[in-house]
Structures are given as structure tokens and as C-alpha cells.
Design an enzyme around this catalytic site. Structure first.
Site, PDB file in Angstrom:
ATOM      1  N   ARG A  15      -4.681  -0.332  -5.818  1.00 15.57           N
ATOM      2  CA  ARG A  15      -4.109  -1.679  -5.751  1.00 15.57           C
ATOM      3  C   ARG A  15      -4.470  -2.409  -7.036  1.00 15.57           C
ATOM      4  O   ARG A  15      -5.477  -2.093  -7.683  1.00 15.57           O
ATOM      5  CB  ARG A  15      -4.655  -2.441  -4.540  1.00 15.57           C
ATOM      6  N   LYS A  55       0.834  -1.206   0.000  1.00 16.19           N
ATOM      7  CA  LYS A  55       0.000   0.000   0.000  1.00 16.19           C
ATOM      8  C   LYS A  55       0.869   1.255   0.000  1.00 16.19           C
ATOM      9  O   LYS A  55       0.616   2.220  -0.732  1.00 16.19           O
ATOM     10  CB  LYS A  55      -0.925  -0.020   1.215  1.00 16.19           C
ATOM     11  N   GLU A  64      -9.330   3.804  -4.585  1.00 15.83           N
ATOM     12  CA  GLU A  64     -10.199   4.505  -3.649  1.00 15.83           C
ATOM     13  C   GLU A  64      -9.990   6.008  -3.824  1.00 15.83           C
ATOM     14  O   GLU A  64      -8.845   6.478  -3.866  1.00 15.83           O
ATOM     15  CB  GLU A  64      -9.902   4.079  -2.207  1.00 15.83           C
ATOM     16  N   HIS A 112     -16.919 -36.979 -20.164  1.00 14.57           N
ATOM     17  CA  HIS A 112     -16.732 -38.238 -19.436  1.00 14.57           C
ATOM     18  C   HIS A 112     -17.878 -38.554 -18.490  1.00 14.57           C
ATOM     19  O   HIS A 112     -18.444 -39.646 -18.499  1.00 14.57           O
ATOM     20  CB  HIS A 112     -15.424 -38.185 -18.631  1.00 14.57           C
ATOM     21  N   GLN A 143      -1.773   9.041   6.894  1.00 11.12           N
ATOM     22  CA  GLN A 143      -2.110   9.957   5.793  1.00 11.12           C
ATOM     23  C   GLN A 143      -3.174  10.948   6.244  1.00 11.12           C
ATOM     24  O   GLN A 143      -4.130  10.574   6.940  1.00 11.12           O
ATOM     25  CB  GLN A 143      -2.601   9.136   4.600  1.00 11.12           C
TER      26      GLN A 143
END
Length: 875
Positions: free
Chosen positions: A311, A22, A297, A833, A183
Site C-alpha cells: 500500500r 488492496k 507486507e 506574534h 489468498q
């Protein structure tokens, strides 16, 4: 010297080891022109390692014990993970680390609000997302609170979900470290997620956006429905505006709170059209920087779009590489071969060498490019006719691509379209059992010659010999006479079903007529394993040993000699060993996923048969094999006699009965051969594999390979080069191993386009009971019973009267068919099969039921309508 804190502006995408996935992605985002990222810093993995070193000594022991647990040991994972979390939450952040964090806060605003997010070194990577598995805290205010949440993020490396995810991804807990992103919070008016590829269809040119009022936490936590927008080529394709009664916002004292939205605004869109298009363009910019589709985001502040996370989307199925940039349509080989698992490189490359048409690879699976076939009306009609009986879901998906007209190019003018082939009539041959016997004998003689002539060959000479023999295998697989036998059986079966319904009102008549046909090597294998059970049954010591090995979960550890020698030492073991040894001599080349040469064969791991043997011992009486075959033969004879008598009573009855008799003879004579070409293939594969593993052992002894199994991660062409030069690219092998683990987690589509779109087909029926699961009717009859959802043959625990529900079956699953009374699979067609063997054993079966193993619960009572093609859930 390693630093404990780095500002986001100092970080780039190469620093995953220091700041986690991240953190590295945020640093890379902050360097993109035109992308706004809220400022902040990252507490590095160096700080985490120092904190971990200060933890009690028992932490290392806990990590070691955790690394030894199986992913399915939920109790063990929960206990050890909780102990590790408690140990990390109790440690004190080292003084110099705390000082570095406090200093960074002073630069960015000590009293400001922050988001504190985990950033593990195995998080937000191209092959491992880990999204939402570790800790995140919003609106954290003050140094003390931030230090507390940093410690919580460190501890969240060991949540139960994160630990299990790493185990299933093959990641070592001791090598994964935690960084923490701190952040600045933004006062978002709206927020949400953006996918630069449609996460549902996989379409790479469609952007999907979800938006809510306030912080994105409302979307993540499920407190509010989101608006949804789809954008392509700077145009909004569609929108769905949700009612949004609440928004999650930052609380004044820290943390978040839900706040009611005014009634007049609840149905308003969270984004304007210009903002939607600007956000989609921003997503494309970010995608271009990272070189792959992104899950992003975002927040909206005063009409300013800010990015708080990006990401890779790890769930998208890869697109096959094409030589040109034009449109392409691919169909899955695995869905037709009953092998949808990821194949290793050696397995893929060998199987490709046996194909008539070139195959493309993506996600560890093989695909055939049918673009040119679809563009030409004549070849398209022929393909559709083939798929009509065998793969209706692929057929419907291809039809939808043709009908919508937005992908395929118009072909050159070739005149009127040719009519579909007339049911294979030109290939139809007269019934003659000697033809089948001759084909089988020639195949057996060819395998015997291969076994003799490969002896003693090593090095380049061995690889040259196998390359040449693959051409012999290809010749046998596509032998014209063999093809005539297969097509005649298929055409005769279809004719009988159609004409008996038209003339007599008798549906699926061919299903009974194919009971106990001669020379079906796969059904004979299932009956032969019953004989092995009968040989073991009189010896309690052998039975007890097999039960103990099964209960202890040691099946995967036992090779051929281990198991056979262990049995031989028991009372009655000589007879049991001889019976099992004889079975392995005849059928030991088979295994689950047998078209991949790298899969362990029964001869290598005969203990894989133990669950089936125990089921036969528990649920079937002695002599069940011979009785079952004889009862099936009698039922087929009675059905034929009844049909012919009823036909003779009709107008023009003599002619109808004569033609029907010929078709019955074709079905009885040729249907059993359907399973033999594949059996010949896997027998050759077993011979190749034994020789190649011996060569791998020589390469290990010479220091070229570290382990014999590394051989499987080389293509055949690369193996030829490695044997010639005595060198391999170790880095490539490691990448291949990692890619294979990631590929195993993907679900392959039946139909895939060059734009990444998974095109789903449908059965388009409206005549079913409410809640019924629709599929393809392949074996007539209706049966009710307990569903046993089995995803791994080695874990099968069936009782007589159960209905087997699984993703797909190949010949290795045949022995289970003797203990069940119905079959439901997610993958399959009329001639796959499972369908062939179900008809031969008289089991009602429905195949091609989408998501059957998830929509049907293990133990649930269900009713299988094998004649009409659907499944009812009864409780």
C-alpha cells in the site's frame, strides 16, 4: 456483465472500483516480474452491492443518518455503525455469489488455508490508507468458514474507526464499497513489513524493514518485538535484533496460535544479511512499479520472499519539485509565519507574489530553498545569525546538515568567510515616533486608495488591477524605512538583554520594557475587544443569545449580517451591534491563518469572536483594557528608571546609562510597529477577496464554476486564465480539493531535504529538571496554572489564570491573551506574534516546544519558566 469473483491474475491497478485498493494492488503486484504473490481471488464489490441490496430496507436509512453525523459525535457513530454491522452480518450470501466463491476455492484448493482480508474502495489508496481499520482473518479453512468471513469483512466496512476515518477524510459512506481478498496462506518462517522510505525521517533512499519469526500477525498484534534493519544503496546502515520469545503460527484446526521459540534462537536475527538486501531490492522494484513509496507486507518461505500486500505510505511529507536533480535543503515558511496549516492554491500563489525570494510548494505548504545559502560560508553565517534569535530548532537542524557533510556541495573558492553581521547596527536609527506614525499613515492611505480604485472592476481588468497592486503591497512590506524600524527594535531589545545581564545581572530586561508600547495594532485589537465586551455586558438578553449560539455549536453558520441583525433585535442590542460593528470595521480583515486569503475573515464570520467575548465577560472586570495598558506602561517606566539608577552607580555609569536610555527609547518607540506590516497585508487581502468573490459569483452565474468557493482551488495565474477564457478544468479542481483534504492531515517539517528527510533540530540543553519540556524563552517570568490545550480558537474555553497551550498563534489569537497568565506553543520564535504580544502583556511564555499539545494534557497543572525556556509538568 459484472463478475462476483476475479482471480488475482485477472486484476490490475485500474480496478479499484471492482476489487478495492488492496485487491487492485495485489493484482498489480502479481504482474511484476520477479515478485512472488501467493495465489488467490477477490470477491468483488458487485457481490457486496448485491448483498447490500438484500439487506433490510432500514440499512439505507441508517447509511443516510450516518452520513449526517459529525466525526466528533462518537456516541452517534458507535450506535449507527453497530446497527449497520449487525444488519450486514445477518444477511445470507446470495446463492450465485456463494457458488462463485466455492468454484474459485475448488480451483485454488478447497481444503487449503486462506487469508481473508477486506479491500474497500477507499482503502490502500495514495491519499487514504485505512490500514488496519477493517477485517482480516488468517488460516481460514473450508468453504463455510470462508463465506462466514466474507460476510464479516462486508460488515467491517462500518467499524467505528473506519467510519470516523472516512468522515475526517471527507469520504461519503454511501459511495464506499467492500471487496474481499481470499489468498492462499503460506507457512512463513519469518514475516514482517518493509517501508521503501524511512517512516520516521521520511528519507526516500532509506529502506526500513521489521521482521519476526512466523507470521506477521505477531508484529501487528504486538505479541513480539521485531528486528529492525535500515538499508541504503544496497548497504545495511544499522540493525537492532530483538528478543523474540514467541511466534504466531497457523493452528492445525484453523486460526492462529502463539508458539514459544527455543531459548537459544530467541536472540537470533529473523533474516540473514543476503535476505535483508534481497528484500530491500525487491521493495525498490515494487516502489518503481507503483511510482511512490510503499508499505509492504512480506513472508519468507524456504528462502523465497513472497509479497502479501503493498500500500502507499500516506504519512510521508511530499518533497518540493526542483528544476535540477541536485541536493536541496528547504526551510518552512509556515513555521516563521505562524501558519503551519495547509493553504489552498489561491492563498499560496498570492502569498508567493509578495515574497522577496522564490518559494516552493509541497503538501500545501510553502518552503524556501536555502541550499546555495548554506553552501557559501558568508551567507551561511548571516543566515545562522538571523536564526539564532528567531528559530533555534531550524538553526540546529541546518547546522547538523552542514556538519555531517553528506548532502551539500562544496562552494567555489570565495576566500575567507565573512564575519556574521554585527547585530544589524548599520540599520539602527534614532528613536522618533513620527517615523512610525508616518509609516502607518502611508500604509492606511494606500489601502484606502486600493479600496476606492478596485470598485467597479470586473473580469480581466480586475485581475490585472490586483496583479499590479500586489507589487504595491510588496513595496510596502519591504520598504527600507520600515525595515530599519523593525531591525532597530530587534537589535535594541537584544542589546538591552545582553548588556543588562552583563552589567547588572538582570535577565530579560527588555521584556518588561516592551509592556504597553504605543502603536501595536495587534495588542490594541485585543484591548478593543474588551471594550466590545464592556458594551455588551449591561445587556443580559445579548449575553444570553451569545451563550445560546455558542452552546448550540452554531457559530460557523452565522455571517456578519446574520449575527449583527440578530443582536440588533434584542433589548440593548443597538449598542452591542454598534460596538461589534465598529470593531469589525477596524479589525474584520483578520482571522486564524490570515496569510491564506481563502480563510474566512472575522467580517465574514464574526461569530468566531463569540467564545473570546464570552471569556472576557466571564473572566474580566469592566474597564480591564484601559487598566491593563496603564499598568503595563507604569511597569515599563519603573523598570527603566530602576535600570538607569543602578547603571549610574557603576564605573563609567554615565556613559552606560546614556547608551541604555537610547536603546530603551528605541524599544519603546519602534517595537509596536512590529505588527503593522502584516496588518496592512491582511487588510489588502480582505479588499482583494471581496472583489474576487464577487467575480466568482459572476462565474457561477455563467456556469464556469459550480460554487464560489471553487475559486480557492485555482492559483492566481489559473484564475486569470479562467476569467479570460470562461473555462476551468473541473477534473483539476476535484483533484485539488482531494489533495487539500490529504494535505491537512500532514504535519509539515521545519527543515526538509530533496531526499525527503525531515531534519529535526534540538535545543541541546542539559541544565533542565527531569521531565521538563524544553523550548525557547521569549517572555520572562515564571507562572503556574492549569493548562488549557486549545487547537481551535472557536472552541476556546479559558478562565482567568489558565495557561494557553496550542500549536501556534497568529494575531487572531491575541484577544485570548487577556484572559490567561502564561503561554506555551509548539511553533514560534523570539519575534513571532505570540512572543511579541506575550511580552507586551507581561505573560511568561515558552515557544517552540515540540509536540506540546500532545505531551501536555488539557487540565494538567504546569509551570512555565519564561525566563529559562522550559515547562514543568506538575501532576
Amino acid at each position: 456483465m459484472e463478475r462476483d469473483v476475479l482471480d488475482l491474475e485477472e486484476i490490475d491497478a485500474t480496478q479499484v472500483a471492482e476489487v478495492g485498493g488492496k485487491g487492485a494492488n495485489l493484482g498489480a503486484l502479481a504482474r511484476i516480474d520477479g515478485v512472488r504473490v501467493p495465489p488467490g481471488f477477490c470477491v468483488t464489490t458487485a457481490a457486496f452491492r448485491r448483498a447490500l441490496a438484500a439487506a433490510p430496507r432500514s440499512t439505507s436509512a441508517l447509511l443516510e443518518r450516518l452520513s449526517l453525523l459529525r466525526p466528533d459525535d462518537r456516541a452517534g457513530v458507535a450506535t449507527l455503525s453497530a446497527e449497520l454491522r449487525r444488519a450486514l452480518e445477518a444477511i445470507t450470501v446470495p446463492d450465485d455469489v456463494a457458488a462463485a466463491i466455492t468454484s474459485a476455492l475448488a480451483r485454488h484448493g478447497e481444503r487449503a488455508a486462506y487469508a481473508v482480508r477486506s479491500s474497500a474502495t477507499a482503502e490502500d489508496l495514495p491519499t487514504a490508507s485505512f490500514a488496519g481499520l477493517q477485517d482480516t482473518a488468517l488460516n481460514v479453512i473450508g468453504p463455510a468458514a470462508i463465506l462466514e468471513h466474507v460476510r464479516r469483512c462486508w460488515a467491517s466496512l462500518f467499524t467505528d474507526r473506519a467510519v470516523t476515518y472516512r468522515q475526517r477524510s471527507g469520504l461519503d459512506h454511501r459511495r464506499v464499497h467492500m471487496a474481499v481478498v481470499v489468498q492462499r496462506m503460506v507457512a512463513a518462517e519469518a514475516a514482517g513489513v518493509l517501508f521503501t522510505a524511512d517512516p520516521i525521517s521520511g528519507h526516500r533512499r532509506v529502506t526500513a524493514i521489521e521482521a519476526v519469526f512466523g507470521l506477521g500477525e505477531a508484529l501487528v498484534s504486538g505479541q513480539a518485538h521485531a528486528d529492525a534493519y535500515r538499508v541504503r544503496d544496497d548497504a545495511i546502515l544499522g540493525r537492532s535484533i530483538a528478543r523474540k520469545p514467541v511466534a504466531v503460527v497457523a493452528a492445525t484446526t484453523g486460526g492462529t496460535e502463539a508458539r514459544a521459540i527455543a531459548a537459544a534462537r530467541q536472540d537470533q536475527p529473523a533474516l540473514s544479511d543476503p535476505q535483508i538486501l534481497r528484500l530491500a531490492r525487491l521493495g525498490r522494484t515494487i516502489e518503481a512499479r507503483f511510482g511512490r513509496p510503499q508499505d509492504i507486507e512480506w513472508c519468507l518461505v524456504d528462502d523465497d520472499l513472497q509479497i502479501v500486500q503493498s500500500r502507499p505510505i500516506t504519512t510521508l511529507f511530499p518533497i518540493p519539485r526542483a528544476e535540477d536533480q541536485g541536493p536541496h535543503v528547504y526551510i518552512s515558511v509556515g513555521h516563521q509565519q505562524m501558519m503551519t496549516d495547509a493553504m489552498k492554491p489561491l492563498g499560496r500563489s498570492l502569498f508567493q507574489r509578495t515574497a522577496l525570494r522564490p518559494m516552493d510548494e509541497a503538501g500545501g505548504r510553502l518552503f524556501v530553498d536555502v541550499t546555495r545559502i548554506l553552501e557559501a560560508p558568508a551567507s551561511r553565517a548571516a543566515l545562522f545569525e538571523l536564526l539564532r534569535r528567531s528559530e533555534p530548532l531550524i538553526l540546529d537542524a541546518l547546522r547538523s546538515i552542514v556538519e555531517r557533510g553528506d548532502l551539500l556541495r562544496a562552494p567555489p573558492d570565495e576566500g575567507p568567510a565573512a564575519p556574521p553581521p554585527a547585530g544589524g547596527a548599520p540599520l539602527s536609527i534614532d528613536p522618533d515616533l513620527a517615523v512610525v506614525v508616518g509609516l502607518i499613515e502611508r500604509n492606511q492611505a494606500s489601502v484606502a486608495a486600493l479600496t476606492r480604485e478596485i470598485q467597479g472592476r470586473t473580469g480581466p481588468a480586475l485581475l490585472e488591477f490586483i496583479a499590479a497592486d500586489l507589487q504595491e503591497l510588496k513595496r510596502l512590506l519591504f520598504d527600507r524605512e520600515s525595515h530599519q524600524v523593525l531591525m532597530t527594535a530587534m537589535e535594541a531589545s537584544g542589546w538591552l538583554n545582553e548588556q543588562m545581564e552583563a552589567w547588572l545581572g538582570e535577565r530579560s530586561a527588555a521584556d518588561t520594557l516592551t509592556l504597553s508600547v504605543p502603536h501595536n495594532v495587534t495588542s490594541e485589537m485585543g484591548l478593543a475587544l474588551l471594550d466590545v465586551a464592556d458594551a455588551i455586558r449591561p445587556h443580559p438578553a445579548v449575553v444570553a443569545y451569545l451563550e445560546r449560539v455558542h452552546d448550540l455549536g452554531e457559530l460557523g453558520e452565522l455571517g456578519e449580517l446574520d449575527l449583527l441583525e440578530a443582536i440588533a433585535d434584542l433589548e440593548g442590542g443597538a449598542a452591542a451591534r454598534a460596538a461589534l460593528g465598529d470593531f469589525l470595521d477596524r479589525y474584520g480583515a483578520r482571522c486564524v491563518g490570515e496569510i491564506d486569503i481563502t480563510r474566512p475573515r472575522w467580517r465574514e464570520r464574526p461569530a468566531a469572536l463569540v467564545p473570546v467575548l464570552l471569556g472576557n465577560l466571564k473572566g474580566l472586570e469592566p474597564g480591564a483594557g484601559a487598566r491593563r495598558f496603564e499598568l503595563g506602561r507604569q511597569a515599563a517606566e519603573e523598570k527603566a528608571r530602576s535600570l538607569l539608577e543602578r547603571l549610574r552607580a557603576l564605573p563609567d555609569g554615565a556613559r552606560k546609562a546614556e547608551e541604555t536610555q537610547r536603546r530603551i527609547d528605541q524599544v519603546r518607540c519602534f517595537t509596536g510597529y512590529r505588527e503593522y506590516p502584516k496588518f496592512g497585508l491582511v487588510r489588502r487581502y480582505a479588499v482583494y477577496k471581496e472583489a474576487l468573490l464577487e467575480e466568482a459569483d459572476r462565474m457561477v452565474a455563467a456556469g464556469v464554476l459550480r460554487a464560489r468557493e471553487e475559486l480557492f482551488f485555482l492559483t492566481f495565474e489559473e484564475l486569470e486564465e479562467a476569467v479570460r477564457t470562461a473555462r476551468v478544468d473541473e477534473a483539476r479542481l476535484r483533484r485539488r480539493e482531494e489533495a487539500h483534504r490529504a494535505d491537512q492531515a500532514l504535519t509539515p517539517p521545519r527543515v526538509l531535504t530533496s531526499e525527503g528527510e525531515r531534519v529535526a533540530g534540538a535545543y541541546r540543553r542539559d541544565d533542565l529538571p527531569a521531565g521538563a519540556l524544553v523550548g525557547l524563552a521569549v517572555s520572562a517570568g515564571t507562572v503556574e496554572g492549569r493548562a488549557r490545550v486549545v487547537l481551535d480558537l472557536a472552541e476556546a474555553d479559558l478562565e482567568a489564570g489558565d495557561v494557553l497551550v496550542t500549536a501556534y498563534t497568529d494575531p487572531s489569537w491575541t484577544p485570548l491573551f487577556l484572559a490567561i497568565k502564561g503561554l506555551v506553543t509548539e511553533v514560534g520564535g523570539l519575534m513571532s506574534h505570540g512572543s511579541v504580544i506575550a511580552r507586551e502583556y507581561g505573560l511568561p511564555a515558552v515557544v517552540g516546544v515540540e509536540d506540546a499539545t500532545r505531551r501536555i494534557r488539557d487540565g494538567q497543572r504546569i509551570r512555565v519558566h519564561g525566563t529559562d525556556g522550559y515547562v514543568e509538568l506538575l501532576d
